[in-house]
Design a protein around this motif. Structure first.
Motif, PDB file in Angstrom:
ATOM      1  N   CYS A  80       0.842  -1.208   0.000  1.00 21.73           N
ATOM      2  CA  CYS A  80       0.000   0.000   0.000  1.00 21.73           C
ATOM      3  C   CYS A  80       0.871   1.250   0.000  1.00 21.73           C
ATOM      4  CB  CYS A  80      -0.886   0.035   1.249  1.00 21.73           C
ATOM      5  SG  CYS A  80      -2.049  -1.320   1.412  1.00 21.73           S
ATOM      6  N   VAL A  81       1.838   1.259   0.896  1.00 28.88           N
ATOM      7  CA  VAL A  81       2.736   2.405   1.029  1.00 28.88           C
ATOM      8  C   VAL A  81       3.540   2.590  -0.260  1.00 28.88           C
ATOM      9  CG1 VAL A  81       4.703   3.344   2.314  1.00 28.88           C
ATOM     10  CG2 VAL A  81       2.820   2.215   3.537  1.00 28.88           C
ATOM     11  N   ALA A  82       3.960   1.477  -0.852  1.00 28.21           N
ATOM     12  CA  ALA A  82       4.766   1.545  -2.075  1.00 28.21           C
ATOM     13  C   ALA A  82       4.000   2.182  -3.235  1.00 28.21           C
ATOM     14  CB  ALA A  82       5.249   0.146  -2.463  1.00 28.21           C
ATOM     15  N   GLU A  83       2.687   1.931  -3.330  1.00 31.63           N
ATOM     16  CA  GLU A  83       1.944   2.475  -4.469  1.00 31.63           C
ATOM     17  C   GLU A  83       1.477   3.907  -4.255  1.00 31.63           C
ATOM     18  OE1 GLU A  83      -1.543   0.340  -5.707  1.00 31.63           O
ATOM     19  OE2 GLU A  83      -2.579   0.701  -3.844  1.00 31.63           O
ATOM     20  N   LEU A  84       1.599   4.447  -3.058  1.00 31.04           N
ATOM     21  CA  LEU A  84       1.164   5.822  -2.810  1.00 31.04           C
ATOM     22  C   LEU A  84       1.883   6.817  -3.720  1.00 31.04           C
ATOM     23  CD1 LEU A  84       0.835   5.889   1.089  1.00 31.04           C
ATOM     24  CD2 LEU A  84      -1.014   5.872  -0.604  1.00 31.04           C
ATOM     25  N   GLY A  85       3.153   6.567  -3.987  1.00 34.16           N
ATOM     26  CA  GLY A  85       3.917   7.460  -4.862  1.00 34.16           C
ATOM     27  C   GLY A  85       3.350   7.514  -6.267  1.00 34.16           C
ATOM     28  N   ARG A  91      -2.034  11.887  -9.886  1.00 35.15           N
ATOM     29  CA  ARG A  91      -2.668  13.195  -9.584  1.00 35.15           C
ATOM     30  C   ARG A  91      -1.885  14.325 -10.233  1.00 35.15           C
ATOM     31  NH1 ARG A  91      -6.619  16.489  -9.162  1.00 35.15           N
ATOM     32  NH2 ARG A  91      -7.353  14.572  -9.380  1.00 35.15           N
ATOM     33  N   ARG A  92      -0.550  14.278 -10.114  1.00 29.64           N
ATOM     34  CA  ARG A  92       0.277  15.345 -10.707  1.00 29.64           C
ATOM     35  C   ARG A  92       0.188  15.342 -12.233  1.00 29.64           C
ATOM     36  NH1 ARG A  92       3.706  13.496  -6.749  1.00 29.64           N
ATOM     37  NH2 ARG A  92       4.969  12.340  -8.248  1.00 29.64           N
ATOM     38  N   ALA A  93       0.104  14.147 -12.836  1.00 33.04           N
ATOM     39  CA  ALA A  93       0.044  14.039 -14.298  1.00 33.04           C
ATOM     40  C   ALA A  93      -1.302  14.508 -14.844  1.00 33.04           C
ATOM     41  CB  ALA A  93       0.311  12.598 -14.725  1.00 33.04           C
ATOM     42  N   ARG A 120       3.919  13.465   4.409  1.00 32.95           N
ATOM     43  CA  ARG A 120       3.470  14.668   3.701  1.00 32.95           C
ATOM     44  C   ARG A 120       2.560  14.331   2.520  1.00 32.95           C
ATOM     45  NH1 ARG A 120       9.326  17.452   4.012  1.00 32.95           N
ATOM     46  NH2 ARG A 120       9.201  18.039   6.199  1.00 32.95           N
ATOM     47  N   LEU A 121       1.615  13.435   2.759  1.00 32.99           N
ATOM     48  CA  LEU A 121       0.665  13.055   1.710  1.00 32.99           C
ATOM     49  C   LEU A 121      -0.260  14.226   1.406  1.00 32.99           C
ATOM     50  CD1 LEU A 121      -0.476   9.442   2.677  1.00 32.99           C
ATOM     51  CD2 LEU A 121       1.169  10.129   0.952  1.00 32.99           C
ATOM     52  N   THR A 122      -0.498  14.444   0.136  1.00 35.02           N
ATOM     53  CA  THR A 122      -1.393  15.527  -0.270  1.00 35.02           C
ATOM     54  C   THR A 122      -2.715  15.001  -0.835  1.00 35.02           C
ATOM     55  OG1 THR A 122      -0.317  15.612  -2.435  1.00 35.02           O
ATOM     56  CG2 THR A 122       0.511  17.118  -0.725  1.00 35.02           C
ATOM     57  N   LEU A 123      -2.800  13.706  -1.101  1.00 33.84           N
ATOM     58  CA  LEU A 123      -4.057  13.129  -1.574  1.00 33.84           C
ATOM     59  C   LEU A 123      -5.040  13.046  -0.409  1.00 33.84           C
ATOM     60  CD1 LEU A 123      -2.666  10.237  -3.795  1.00 33.84           C
ATOM     61  CD2 LEU A 123      -3.715  12.364  -4.576  1.00 33.84           C
ATOM     62  N   PRO A 124      -6.346  13.133  -0.676  1.00 30.93           N
ATOM     63  CA  PRO A 124      -7.342  13.073   0.397  1.00 30.93           C
ATOM     64  C   PRO A 124      -7.365  11.689   1.061  1.00 30.93           C
ATOM     65  CG  PRO A 124      -8.318  13.849  -1.659  1.00 30.93           C
ATOM     66  CD  PRO A 124      -6.947  13.381  -1.975  1.00 30.93           C
ATOM     67  N   VAL A 125      -7.157  11.674   2.369  1.00 29.31           N
ATOM     68  CA  VAL A 125      -7.137  10.435   3.142  1.00 29.31           C
ATOM     69  C   VAL A 125      -8.334  10.435   4.084  1.00 29.31           C
ATOM     70  CG1 VAL A 125      -5.860   9.086   4.855  1.00 29.31           C
ATOM     71  CG2 VAL A 125      -4.631  10.221   2.988  1.00 29.31           C
ATOM     72  N   TYR A 126      -9.033   9.305   4.124  1.00 29.61           N
ATOM     73  CA  TYR A 126     -10.210   9.151   4.965  1.00 29.61           C
ATOM     74  C   TYR A 126     -10.098   7.878   5.790  1.00 29.61           C
ATOM     75  CZ  TYR A 126     -12.057  12.457   1.545  1.00 29.61           C
ATOM     76  OH  TYR A 126     -12.240  13.542   0.731  1.00 29.61           O
ATOM     77  N   ARG A 158      -6.901  -5.511  -7.333  1.00 31.92           N
ATOM     78  CA  ARG A 158      -6.430  -6.016  -6.039  1.00 31.92           C
ATOM     79  C   ARG A 158      -4.921  -6.068  -6.087  1.00 31.92           C
ATOM     80  NH1 ARG A 158     -10.376 -11.131  -5.764  1.00 31.92           N
ATOM     81  NH2 ARG A 158     -12.272  -9.908  -5.944  1.00 31.92           N
ATOM     82  N   GLY A 159      -4.288  -5.568  -5.047  1.00 28.74           N
ATOM     83  CA  GLY A 159      -2.834  -5.560  -5.000  1.00 28.74           C
ATOM     84  C   GLY A 159      -2.270  -4.245  -5.492  1.00 28.74           C
ATOM     85  N   ALA A 160      -1.015  -4.056  -5.204  1.00 27.67           N
ATOM     86  CA  ALA A 160      -0.334  -2.814  -5.583  1.00 27.67           C
ATOM     87  C   ALA A 160      -0.203  -2.726  -7.107  1.00 27.67           C
ATOM     88  CB  ALA A 160       1.041  -2.749  -4.937  1.00 27.67           C
ATOM     89  N   ALA A 161      -0.197  -1.507  -7.588  1.00 31.13           N
ATOM     90  CA  ALA A 161      -0.073  -1.272  -9.033  1.00 31.13           C
ATOM     91  C   ALA A 161       0.684   0.030  -9.263  1.00 31.13           C
ATOM     92  CB  ALA A 161      -1.454  -1.196  -9.674  1.00 31.13           C
ATOM     93  N   ARG A 162       1.131   0.193 -10.497  1.00 31.36           N
ATOM     94  CA  ARG A 162       1.704   1.472 -10.932  1.00 31.36           C
ATOM     95  C   ARG A 162       0.550   2.251 -11.554  1.00 31.36           C
ATOM     96  NH1 ARG A 162       6.567   3.503  -9.662  1.00 31.36           N
ATOM     97  NH2 ARG A 162       5.819   4.961 -11.200  1.00 31.36           N
TER      98      ARG A 162
END
Length: 184
Positions: A80-85, A91-93, A120-126, A158-162
């Motif tokens: 999960c943490v790995a795909e946050l980037g 979002r930036r693209a 320093r996440l800028t995406l909306p987290v709930y 399901r699972g991490a993705a790029r």
């Protein structure tokens, strides 16, 4: 086996097959084909109640009419943490305001808020205020859904993705450009 359970099994198999087809389409780069197949995909349930990190309750209904990336994740989950980037890169693209994100964690507020601050996440987290509706039921994190402007689930992963690959960018841009799918 009852008729009702037969229908449930058929629906689950159909959803699985369609998700495989969408995955194949994405991997082939033919993202525009997804729009033709999505009419048979399940409708999103935007009544899912979530909490902001400030403690305010809202539903995903406030995002209706936008393309929504819903990501179920956890701070303790390495994939999960790995795909946050790559979600942030998506979002930036595509800074279009018609593209919304909802990163939803089923955890207590304190560890999530601390994680968001440290990273320093800028995406909306709930946080989950209520259990995920049936259409979002999942058995692994991360799980991500992309909902089109008409409220149909166009992709479930399901699972991490790029999320910042050319194919994914093409899919999201195609969904954003489909003005015929806008509902209010």
């Amino acid at each position: 086996m009852s008729c009702r359970s037969d229908v449930t099994v058929v629906r689950r198999v159909t959803r699985y097959v369609l998700s495989c087809v969408v995955s194949c389409i994405l991997s082939s780069g033919a993202a525009s084909t997804v729009l033709r197949a999505q009419a048979v995909l399940p409708r999103a349930d935007l009544r899912w109640s979530v909490l902001t990190l400030a403690g305010d309750t809202r539903t995903l209904e406030s995002l209706r009419g936008r393309v929504i990336v819903i990501n179920s994740w956890a701070t303790w989950c390495e994939p999960c943490v790995a795909e946050l980037g790559s979600l942030a890169a998506l979002r930036r693209a595509i800074p279009d305001t018609s593209l919304a994100f909802a990163l939803i964690a089923a955890q207590r507020r304190e560890p999530v808020a601390d994680f968001v601050r440290r990273r320093r996440l800028t995406l909306p987290v709930y946080l989950e205020a209520t259990r995920a509706p049936e259409v979002y039921r999942f058995n692994a994190v991360p799980t991500t859904w992309i909902v089109d402007r008409a409220g149909r689930i166009a992709l479930r992963r399901r699972g991490a993705a790029r999320w910042d690959t050319p194919q994914m960018l093409a899919l999201v841009r195609t969904l954003l450009a489909d003005s015929s799918a806008i509902t209010r």
